[in-house]
Design an enzyme around this catalytic site. Structure first.
Site, mmCIF file in Angstrom:
data_model
loop_
_atom_site.group_PDB
_atom_site.id
_atom_site.type_symbol
_atom_site.label_atom_id
_atom_site.label_comp_id
_atom_site.label_asym_id
_atom_site.label_seq_id
_atom_site.Cartn_x
_atom_site.Cartn_y
_atom_site.Cartn_z
ATOM 1 C CE LYS A 11 74.823 8.509 27.607
ATOM 2 N NZ LYS A 11 74.234 9.856 27.858
ATOM 3 C CE1 TYR A 51 78.944 12.643 27.622
ATOM 4 C CE2 TYR A 51 79.100 10.999 29.354
ATOM 5 C CZ TYR A 51 78.539 11.454 28.166
ATOM 6 O OH TYR A 51 77.564 10.709 27.535
ATOM 7 C CG ASN A 114 70.499 10.387 27.436
ATOM 8 O OD1 ASN A 114 71.472 9.688 27.729
ATOM 9 N ND2 ASN A 114 70.609 11.609 26.970
ATOM 10 C CG HIS A 117 78.196 9.386 23.985
ATOM 11 N ND1 HIS A 117 78.170 10.733 24.220
ATOM 12 C CD2 HIS A 117 79.235 9.157 23.115
ATOM 13 C CE1 HIS A 117 79.150 11.306 23.519
ATOM 14 N NE2 HIS A 117 79.811 10.367 22.853
ATOM 15 C CD GLU A 128 82.964 11.518 21.815
ATOM 16 O OE1 GLU A 128 82.589 12.589 22.325
ATOM 17 O OE2 GLU A 128 82.172 10.739 21.251
#
Ligand code: DAT
Ligand code: MG
Length: 140
Positions: A11, A51, A114, A117, A128
């Site tokens: 990320k 998402y 965080n 993913h 995905e």
């Protein structure tokens, strides 16, 4: 356990801090193989489509804005039980709860920012991977 593939994203908080190599080393040390990888910039609309399952959550705006705030590295990881193994190496969503040595324990800044993913099940992994990679980019 069967060989699986899972979708991973490094990320924006992590790419900004130049952590791609350190995070990839964690995957490889755990026996996961990086079989596809590219660095891209998402729009907030694209992040929202990825998402979509979280569209009704109160943090959706924050999440999609963050995911579009800088480059991400999208990648396909392969290995025995890769989906669960990757979740293990990532650590809990909230870095405060993540086990020592996990990516989120070591690198994540907050529950929102965080660092990584990872797909959570075979059906979402398949969807995905197809969201980001064409068949041509996925060698056998
Ligand atoms: P995970 O990424 O561990 O699969 P998730 O699917 O529940 O976690 O949520 C997706 C992402 O949304 C998560 O990585 C960070 C963000 N998020 C989840 N809960 C949040 C919260 N309470 N506040 C802010 N962002 C949150
Ligand atoms: Mg999730």
């Amino acid at each position: 356990m069967a060989t699986e593939r899972t979708l991973s994203i490094i990320k924006p908080d992590a790419t900004k801090r130049n952590l791609t190599g350190k995070i990839n080393a964690k995957f490889e040390d755990a026996g996961l193989r990086i079989v596809a990888q590219k660095r891209i910039q998402l729009t907030q609309d694209q992040a929202g489509k990825f998402y979509a399952v979280h569209a009704e959550r109160p943090f959706f705006g924050e999440l999609t804005e963050f995911m579009a705030s800088g480059p991400v590295v999208v990648q396909v990881l392969e290995g025995e039980g890769a989906i669960a193994k990757n979740r293990e190496v990532m650590g809990a969503t909230n870095p405060a709860d993540a086990a020592p040595g996990t990516i989120r324990a070591e690198f994540a800044e907050s529950v929102g920012e965080n660092s990584v993913h990872g797909s959570d099940a075979p059906d979402t992994a398949k969807e995905e991977i197809a969201f980001f990679f064409s068949g041509l980019e996925l060698v056998g």
